[in-house]
Structure formats: structure tokens, C-alpha cells
Design a protein around this motif. Structure first.
Motif, PDB file in Angstrom:
ATOM      1  N   LEU A 148      -4.056   9.901  -0.462  1.00  0.00           N
ATOM      2  CA  LEU A 148      -4.094   8.654  -0.124  1.00  0.00           C
ATOM      3  C   LEU A 148      -4.703   7.394  -0.720  1.00  0.00           C
ATOM      4  N   VAL A 149      -5.590   7.855  -1.189  1.00  0.00           N
ATOM      5  CA  VAL A 149      -6.569   6.918  -1.605  1.00  0.00           C
ATOM      6  C   VAL A 149      -5.351   6.320  -3.245  1.00  0.00           C
ATOM      7  N   THR A 150      -5.731   7.695  -3.806  1.00  0.00           N
ATOM      8  CA  THR A 150      -5.271   8.132  -5.152  1.00  0.00           C
ATOM      9  C   THR A 150      -4.357   7.621  -5.161  1.00  0.00           C
ATOM     10  N   VAL A 151      -2.965   7.591  -4.920  1.00  0.00           N
ATOM     11  CA  VAL A 151      -1.452   7.611  -5.171  1.00  0.00           C
ATOM     12  C   VAL A 151      -1.915   5.489  -5.124  1.00  0.00           C
ATOM     13  N   SER A 152      -2.383   5.162  -4.092  1.00  0.00           N
ATOM     14  CA  SER A 152      -2.248   3.306  -3.952  1.00  0.00           C
ATOM     15  C   SER A 152      -2.888   2.804  -4.950  1.00  0.00           C
ATOM     16  N   ILE A 153      -3.876   3.006  -5.219  1.00  0.00           N
ATOM     17  CA  ILE A 153      -5.310   3.013  -6.550  1.00  0.00           C
ATOM     18  C   ILE A 153      -3.941   3.208  -7.761  1.00  0.00           C
ATOM     19  N   ARG A 154      -3.802   4.287  -8.095  1.00  0.00           N
ATOM     20  CA  ARG A 154      -3.421   4.015  -9.182  1.00  0.00           C
ATOM     21  C   ARG A 154      -1.562   3.869  -9.540  1.00  0.00           C
ATOM     22  N   GLY A 155      -0.963   3.073  -8.249  1.00  0.00           N
ATOM     23  CA  GLY A 155      -0.284   2.686  -7.733  1.00  0.00           C
ATOM     24  C   GLY A 155      -0.095   1.583  -8.986  1.00  0.00           C
ATOM     25  N   TYR A 156      -1.005   0.668  -8.199  1.00  0.00           N
ATOM     26  CA  TYR A 156      -1.241  -0.504  -8.672  1.00  0.00           C
ATOM     27  C   TYR A 156      -1.336  -0.676  -9.602  1.00  0.00           C
ATOM     28  N   ALA A 157      -2.247   0.291 -10.557  1.00  0.00           N
ATOM     29  CA  ALA A 157      -2.812   0.823 -12.537  1.00  0.00           C
ATOM     30  C   ALA A 157      -1.425   0.852 -12.759  1.00  0.00           C
ATOM     31  N   SER A 158      -0.353   1.239 -12.836  1.00  0.00           N
ATOM     32  CA  SER A 158       1.100   1.188 -13.390  1.00  0.00           C
ATOM     33  C   SER A 158       1.687   0.363 -13.208  1.00  0.00           C
ATOM     34  N   HIS A 206       3.799  -8.569  -5.316  1.00  0.00           N
ATOM     35  CA  HIS A 206       3.430  -9.553  -4.060  1.00  0.00           C
ATOM     36  C   HIS A 206       1.090  -9.569  -4.280  1.00  0.00           C
ATOM     37  N   ARG A 207       1.579 -10.055  -5.873  1.00  0.00           N
ATOM     38  CA  ARG A 207       0.236  -9.860  -5.547  1.00  0.00           C
ATOM     39  C   ARG A 207      -1.534  -9.909  -4.172  1.00  0.00           C
ATOM     40  N   GLU A 208      -0.839 -10.864  -3.466  1.00  0.00           N
ATOM     41  CA  GLU A 208      -2.331 -11.167  -2.850  1.00  0.00           C
ATOM     42  C   GLU A 208      -2.210  -9.811  -1.818  1.00  0.00           C
ATOM     43  N   LYS A 209      -1.030  -9.589  -1.658  1.00  0.00           N
ATOM     44  CA  LYS A 209      -1.393  -7.916  -0.196  1.00  0.00           C
ATOM     45  C   LYS A 209      -2.316  -7.120  -1.530  1.00  0.00           C
ATOM     46  N   ALA A 210      -1.945  -7.013  -2.126  1.00  0.00           N
ATOM     47  CA  ALA A 210      -2.530  -6.126  -3.471  1.00  0.00           C
ATOM     48  C   ALA A 210      -3.758  -6.214  -3.290  1.00  0.00           C
ATOM     49  N   ILE A 211      -4.164  -6.866  -3.671  1.00  0.00           N
ATOM     50  CA  ILE A 211      -5.891  -7.597  -3.715  1.00  0.00           C
ATOM     51  C   ILE A 211      -5.994  -7.287  -2.400  1.00  0.00           C
ATOM     52  N   ALA A 212      -5.789  -7.559  -1.575  1.00  0.00           N
ATOM     53  CA  ALA A 212      -6.075  -6.751   0.004  1.00  0.00           C
ATOM     54  C   ALA A 212      -6.184  -5.771   0.587  1.00  0.00           C
ATOM     55  N   ASP A 213      -4.936  -4.768  -0.516  1.00  0.00           N
ATOM     56  CA  ASP A 213      -4.859  -3.703   0.410  1.00  0.00           C
ATOM     57  C   ASP A 213      -6.389  -2.620  -0.990  1.00  0.00           C
ATOM     58  N   LEU A 214      -6.682  -3.658  -1.826  1.00  0.00           N
ATOM     59  CA  LEU A 214      -7.407  -2.916  -2.958  1.00  0.00           C
ATOM     60  C   LEU A 214      -8.246  -3.112  -2.211  1.00  0.00           C
ATOM     61  N   LEU A 267     -11.588  -2.508 -11.519  1.00  0.00           N
ATOM     62  CA  LEU A 267     -10.785  -2.895 -12.531  1.00  0.00           C
ATOM     63  C   LEU A 267      -9.464  -3.667 -12.463  1.00  0.00           C
ATOM     64  N   VAL A 268      -8.498  -3.169 -11.846  1.00  0.00           N
ATOM     65  CA  VAL A 268      -7.418  -3.587 -10.855  1.00  0.00           C
ATOM     66  C   VAL A 268      -7.691  -5.033 -10.215  1.00  0.00           C
ATOM     67  N   LEU A 269      -8.540  -4.980  -9.315  1.00  0.00           N
ATOM     68  CA  LEU A 269      -8.752  -5.988  -8.558  1.00  0.00           C
ATOM     69  C   LEU A 269      -9.413  -6.625  -9.477  1.00  0.00           C
ATOM     70  N   GLU A 270     -10.492  -6.660 -10.173  1.00  0.00           N
ATOM     71  CA  GLU A 270     -11.098  -7.826 -11.118  1.00  0.00           C
ATOM     72  C   GLU A 270      -9.544  -8.039 -11.590  1.00  0.00           C
ATOM     73  N   TYR A 271      -8.337  -7.872 -12.093  1.00  0.00           N
ATOM     74  CA  TYR A 271      -6.753  -8.064 -13.273  1.00  0.00           C
ATOM     75  C   TYR A 271      -6.719  -9.119 -12.498  1.00  0.00           C
ATOM     76  N   LEU A 272      -6.082  -8.328 -10.919  1.00  0.00           N
ATOM     77  CA  LEU A 272      -5.015  -8.828 -10.059  1.00  0.00           C
ATOM     78  C   LEU A 272      -6.130 -10.626  -9.801  1.00  0.00           C
ATOM     79  N   GLN A 273      -7.426 -10.832  -9.392  1.00  0.00           N
ATOM     80  CA  GLN A 273      -7.956 -11.635  -9.061  1.00  0.00           C
ATOM     81  C   GLN A 273      -8.078 -13.529 -10.646  1.00  0.00           C
ATOM     82  N   MET A 274      -7.834 -12.686 -11.578  1.00  0.00           N
ATOM     83  CA  MET A 274      -7.929 -13.773 -12.533  1.00  0.00           C
ATOM     84  C   MET A 274      -6.585 -13.960 -13.535  1.00  0.00           C
ATOM     85  N   GLU A 275      -5.433 -13.478 -12.598  1.00  0.00           N
ATOM     86  CA  GLU A 275      -4.410 -13.880 -13.093  1.00  0.00           C
ATOM     87  C   GLU A 275      -4.156 -14.933 -12.480  1.00  0.00           C
TER      88      GLU A 275
END
Length: 129
Positions: free
Chosen positions: A55-65, A75-83, A121-129
């Protein structure tokens, strides 16, 4: 190119490389996953270790993809909250497995660490956008 755009481009490249490496690492854990499925029943958690990891893998890899293909996510803000919520080691089934199997399943333990690193890394990336 501004400094922020440059950092985002570098971060995106790192995410893409790590995503590719995690694909290989996941394939390399096949025999360990099979053994774990047969031998490790875990506790009375809602999900088993392997189910929780999936479950965790699918979510994290989905955002990275999404970052790989479009340099961002819907939905950047939702993604940040999810991560923030997807902290790999906050999942009791994963944390318990990782702690209990200190001397075994080295590939699986490495995969778990790299997955959480990708999340960060994905979280940091999204927060820098």
C-alpha cells in the motif's frame, strides 16, 4: 534558469533515478517476499507486513511517477499531506518487521529504507514547487 528551478530539475532527476533503482530493488526482493509471505505472519494488525508495504509502495511510487512524467502532481497540497501521513516507519507492521528482522532480509530492509527516502525526496520536491 532560476535557482529554485535548477534545484527542482536536479531533485526531479534524483527522484527519477531513485524510482528506477527501487524498481530493480523490488524485483530483487522477490525471493525474500516469498519467504516472508510463508513464514512471517506478523501480529493482529489490520494489514500484514507485505500488504502494508505494498500500500505504501503504490502511493509513494505513484507520486514519484507523476513527477517523472509531468514534473508535478495533481492536487499538490493533498499529495503533501498524504506523504506526511505515509511515513514508512510509522506503520506498525513495517516498523515491527524491520525491528524484528535486524539480521535477516537485507534486501527487503534496504528497499524499505530507500522507499522512505524516496517519500522524503518527493515531499521536499513538492514543498519547493
Amino acid at each position: 534558469m532560476t535557482q529554485v528551478q535548477n534545484k527542482l530539475a536536479i531533485q526531479q532527476d534524483i527522484i527519477v533515478q531513485l524510482l528506477a533503482q527501487l524498481t530493480v530493488d523490488y524485483q530483487n526482493t522477490k525471493s525474500e517476499r516469498k519467504e516472508i509471505a510463508q513464514n512471517y505472519l506478523g501480529s493482529e494488525e489490520e494489514f500484514s507486513f507485505l500488504e502494508e508495504l505494498e500500500l505504501v509502495t503504490v502511493s509513494i511510487r505513484g507520486y514519484a511517477s507523476q513527477i517523472e512524467t509531468s514534473a508535478g502532481v495533481e492536487h499538490r497540497e493533498k499529495a503533501i499531506a498524504d506523504l506526511h501521513h505515509l511515513r514508512v516507519f510509522d506503520r506498525s507492521a513495517i516498523a515491527n518487521f524491520y525491528h524484528e528482522m535486524r539480521s535477516g532480509y537485507l534486501q527487503m530492509r534496504s528497499y524499505i529504507r530507500m522507499l522512505d527516502y524516496l517519500r522524503l525526496l518527493v515531499l521536499e520536491y513538492l514543498q519547493m514547487e
